[in-house]
Each structure stands twice: as structure tokens, then as C-alpha cells.
Design an enzyme around this catalytic site. Structure first.
Site, PDB file in Angstrom:
ATOM      1  CD  GLU A 184      -1.987   2.039   1.970  1.00  0.00           C
ATOM      2  OE1 GLU A 184      -1.575   3.084   1.396  1.00  0.00           O
ATOM      3  OE2 GLU A 184      -2.266   1.982   3.173  1.00  0.00           O
ATOM      4  CD  GLU A 201       1.675  10.433  -1.225  1.00  0.00           C
ATOM      5  OE1 GLU A 201       0.580  10.113  -0.791  1.00  0.00           O
ATOM      6  OE2 GLU A 201       2.688   9.754  -1.018  1.00  0.00           O
ATOM      7  CB  CYS A 205      -1.314   6.793   1.566  1.00  0.00           C
ATOM      8  SG  CYS A 205       0.111   6.266   2.471  1.00  0.00           S
TER       9      CYS A 205
HETATM   10  C1  SIN Z   1      -2.657   5.635   4.895  1.00  0.00           C
HETATM   11  O1  SIN Z   1      -2.379   6.817   4.963  1.00  0.00           O
HETATM   12  O2  SIN Z   1      -1.889   4.824   4.390  1.00  0.00           O
HETATM   13  C2  SIN Z   1      -3.957   5.047   5.403  1.00  0.00           C
HETATM   14  C3  SIN Z   1      -5.035   6.014   5.557  1.00  0.00           C
HETATM   15  C4  SIN Z   1      -6.345   5.375   5.936  1.00  0.00           C
HETATM   16  O3  SIN Z   1      -6.435   4.281   6.477  1.00  0.00           O
HETATM   17  O4  SIN Z   1      -7.353   6.021   5.654  1.00  0.00           O
END
Ligand code: SIN
Length: 494
Positions: A264, A396, A298
């Protein structure tokens, strides 16, 4: 039936500084330690084990010993252990929330919210443990019976980021244990304490020794230590949340033992505001998506595309909301934005904003460090007149900065939104049902928010496409990442 009482801890009782291997707290073999600091103040919170390859190997040895026993437990017994772990996490939500705020910096309400969010994955996968079905394949030949069953992949290595110190590791450990896998894990060096506290509660809940092992390592030692897992044939799966370059490194370096991977990775999410949108709702959704965890997620919108005819109006609505955000340490109950995780994070944010301004962006609010609060603080920022040449359009920012880009029509919005190697989350606001159908199909992303900024849920499949990785966390699909399919063919039945 009376339920056993659940132990409630104070914050100080949850702080563990050693590795958790084979059900015991163990210092690094080298005796080395590194500092974990409060990002709000720079004060040292703990000196945790700075592990090397020998400690990572010891964790794998313990996980290998525990695997046959845990694999063979009844799913309902694994579910009961996970439900008890969930109950202990919820019972300790205040102290865990404070610990998250202390080592990660987010306001306490968000820290506590993260505890409940992470716990929801534990409850979800506790239930899913009892639903690991296979198939009886319709008969193809007389005298032969064919079936497909699902088995745990084996030892899982979980490597997690600092932005959600509890939720990210919980949503990896819970499905792994539910599937019957054993786990070795390395939490991020900035925030290992919450993960270690979770291990303590897992042990108390009845996770047997060796089924869950956590080792911490400093930035200097992590690469060499993790290599031990990458090369070890007994580790059958890596699950990782973090940057795309590190995800690619893990994929390359684990190829020698062909491990299963869930990655991820980075997002660079677009957020599109069409001229038919409810602009107040779009601004509220953007605030929720962008400023959660101070912009350090993310799935945070990184590029906000606003249709030209509503651009100035939307910029005004948004700027008023952003300028009103309260930036303060987690100890202040009214805090809405905390510090960034470290000085490197602030450097990157400042570099992106400075580059954008040098290329013609207008600062509508913020645009500066908050040195009066400390070295890790940056003001919530809105930038108008953003263009594709700016660094923040392709990297990002991972901070509280909203760049507003203009677009003229739907085709252009989709083209620019998809013009990135990444594909984790995307968002758009529109009230036109046909447009909603079209745009949600055309956006290249694993997750699409439609008139909604808060997407996270244990019941939904979370993950990306393109260079945002593969694999899904949460939902009924999330368990498959920890299972392999075995085909059984039984002959001689006639
Ligand atoms: C992340 O920032 O990787 C996860 C964010 C989330 O679980 O919404």
C-alpha cells in the site's frame, strides 16, 4: 456467563522499549537503543531496542515454531482471541490514544479515533476468521472429487509507517492471525511504542508466544535487518504500507524467495470540484480528507482541481475554513492540527511551497513554518494558481498544503487527474448522476470518493492500482491476501 474483566492501563504502563519475541520482552542482541521523541517538543519519550539481523532472525525462528500450532487452532478459537484483543484495545482507547498523540503528534481526538479505527479491523477479521470457505468443484470425471481449500500463507512480515501507528499495524496483524499465519513485524522507527503496546495487549488476550513478534530498529539499521526477512525462505509474505520507492525495493529484494506481497504505497490523490457541485459540501469534504492527521496520509488529496467558473468562489470558501484551523500540540484539547512527524517532513513541505510560489502560485493562507511552536510545525496552507510544472503536482507533499489547479471541462479534469504514475485514492464532487457514473469509471484509482471525503472503513477494500501498489486491506477481500488456495483431487472413488 460472566465476562472476564479487562485490565485498564495508564499511559506509562503501556510504554515498552524492548522487542517482543516469543512472548517475551527482549533487548536487542547488540544492546543498542535509539531515541523515540515527541514531535511536538523534541523531548525523548523512550529509548527502544535498535535491532539488527540477529534479532529479526530470532523473531522469525519464534514465528516458525509457533506456526503449526496457530495454523491448526479452530477458526472460532482464533476469533475468540482476536475478539478479546479488540476488547482490550477498546478498554484502553484513552491511554492508547494519548500514546499515539505523544509519539506521532496528532490531536488526542484523532489519536483516540485512530484506536477505534484500528480496533474495528481486529473485530472485523475476528469474524472473518470463521468464514474462510473453500469450494467443492462440480464433478468432471467419475471416481474423482475435486475441491479448493484455503490455507494460511505462513509467516507474514508486516512493515508499517508512522502516520497511523496503531491502525496500520492492526489491519495487517489481525487478518494474518485470523487466517492462521504467524507474524513478525517492524513498526516505523518514529513511532514504535504504540505497536509494542498493542503486542502487550495481544499477549494478554491470549495470542500464543511466537504467533506475534515485533522488533524495532533505527533508520540506520532497518535496511540490513529487514534484509534478513527478505532472504529468509520461511517468511512467505510481506505486507507493507509506505513509500513507492521502498515498496519497489521490497518487491525486488523478496523476488529471490518469491514471497506474496501486499503493498500500500504513495498516493498523490486528485480531488475534483465540478461546477455543478455543492461547493460548501465539497469544501467540507476536502477539509476532512486533506487535514486528517495534518495532511500526512496516503489518501490525502494532493492536487485539487476546480472548474474555472467556480474557482474563485471555492477558493474563498476553502480559505476561510483553513485559516480557522487551530494548530497546537495534542495536549491542547482544541488542537485540530499537530506537528509534522520530523524536521525532514517540514523541509519537504517548505520546498514544495517555495517551489510553487517561485513558479507563480499565490498564497491564500499559511505558506510558512510556525517556528514559534518548534521545528516540526507548518501552517495549514492554501495556494492558488497551481500548475503541473510545480513539484507538488507530481510528488506527495504529505503535509497541510492545498494547491488549487484550474480546469475547463470534464475531459480535461479526468486527463490531469490520471496523469500520474499513482492510483490510490481519488475524489470528486458533482450533483450530475450521469457525470458521477462516467467519472467514477474513468478515474484510475483503487478508491474513489464521490461527494465524500471520509472513506476509511474496515468493511471496505483499501488499496491502489498502478504504482500505488497491490493487495487490499479490510473487507471480505482483505483475508485472501493472507491465504493460499490449495486444489485437492481425490481419485479412486468408484
Ligand atoms: C494511509 O495513509 O496509508 C492510510 C489512511 C487510511 O487508512 O485512511
Amino acid at each position: 456467563m460472566t465476562q472476564p474483566t479487562l485490565q485498564r492501563y495508564e499511559l506509562r504502563d503501556l510504554i515498552r522499549a524492548d522487542n517482543f519475541i516469543d512472548g517475551k520482552w527482549t533487548a536487542a542482541a547488540s544492546g543498542q537503543r535509539f531515541q523515540v521523541t515527541d514531535p511536538a517538543t523534541g523531548e525523548v519519550i523512550a529509548q527502544v531496542a535498535d535491532s539488527g539481523a540477529a534479532d529479526f532472525r530470532a523473531a522469525t525462528d519464534a514465528a516458525a515454531r509457533a506456526f503449526p500450532g496457530w495454523r491448526d487452532t479452530l477458526p472460532k478459537d482464533r476469533a475468540a482471541v482476536l475478539h478479546r484483543w479488540h476488547a482490550l484495545i477498546v478498554e484502553n482507547a484513552d491511554a492508547l490514544g494519548r500514546l499515539i498523540s505523544l509519539e506521532q503528534g496528532k490531536p488526542f481526538a484523532e489519536g483516540r479515533g485512530e484506536v477505534m479505527y484500528g480496533a474495528s479491523y481486529v473485530a472485523w477479521f475476528a469474524d472473518e476468521a470463521t468464514r474462510i470457505y473453500g469450494d467443492i468443484i462440480p464433478q468432471q470425471q467419475r471416481g474423482k472429487r475435486m475441491s479448493a481449500i484455503k490455507e494460511p500463507v505462513g509467516i507474514v512480515a508486516a512493515i508499517t509507517p508512522w502516520n497511523f501507528p496503531l491502525a496500520m499495524i492492526a489491519r495487517k496483524i489481525a487478518p494474518a492471525l485470523a487466517a492462521g499465519c504467524t507474524v513478525v513485524g517492524k513498526p516505523a522507527e518514529d513511532t514504535p511504542l504504540t505497536a509494542l503496546a498493542l503486542a502487550m495487549l495481544a499477549h494478554e488476550a491470549g495470542v500464543p508466544p511466537g504467533a506475534l513478534n515485533l522488533v524495532s530498529a533505527s533508520r540506520e539499521h532497518a535496511v540490513e535487518a529487514v534484509k534478513d526477512w527478505l532472504d529468509d525462505n520461511r517468511v512467505r509474505k510481506i505486507t507493507f504500507t509506505g513509500s513507492t520507492p521502498v515498496g519497489k525495493y521490497l518487491a525486488r529484494e523478496s523476488a529471490g524467495t518469491l514471497k506474496k506481497l501486499s503493498l500500500e504505497l504513495g498516493g498523490n490523490a486528485p480531488f475534483i470540484v465540478f461546477d455543478d457541485a455543492d461547493l460548501e459540501a465539497a469544501a467540507a469534504g476536502l477539509m476532512a480528507a486533506k487535514f486528517r492527521n495534518g495532511g500526512q496520509t496516503c489518501v490525502c488529496p494532493n492536487r485539487v482541481y476546480v472548474q474555472s467558473s467556480v474557482y474563485e468562489k471555492f477558493a474563498d470558501i476553502l480559505t476561510t475554513r483553513v485559516a480557522a484551523l487551530k494548530v497546537a500540540p495534542a495536549t491542547d484539547p482544541s488542537a485540530q492540527i499537530g506537528p509534522m512527524i520530523n524536521a525532514r517532513a517540514v523541509e519537504k513541505i517548505a520546498r514544495h511551497v517555495d517551489d510553487a510560489v517561485a513558479r507563480g502560485a499565490r498564497v491564500l493562507t499559511g505558506g510558512k513554518r510556525l517556528a514559534e511552536l518548534g521545528q516540526n510545525w507548518y501552517a495549514p496552507t492554501v495556494l492558488a494558481d497551481a500548475t503541473p510544472e510545480m513539484q507538488l503536482s507530481c510528488e506527495e507533499t504529505f503535509g497541510p498544503v492545498v494547491p488549487l489547479f484550474r480546469f475547463n471541462d470534464e475531459a480535461e479534469a479526468i486527463r490531469v487527474a490520471n496523469d500520474t504514475p499513482f492510483g490510490l485514492a481519488s475524489y470528486f464532487y458533482s450533483r450530475d448522476v450521469r457525470r458521477i457514473d462516467r467519472v467514477s469509471r474513468l478515474l484510475e484509482a483503487g478508491i474513489v470518493g464521490i461527494n465524500e471525503g471520509a472513506l476509511a472503513s474496515e468493511a471496505a477494500p483499501f488499496g491502489g492500482v498502478k504504482e500505488s501498489g497491490y493487495g487490499r486491506e479490510g473487507s471480505k477481500y482483505g483475508l485472501d491476501d493472507y491465504l493460499s488456495l490449495k486444489y485437492l483431487c481425490q481419485g479412486g472413488l468408484e
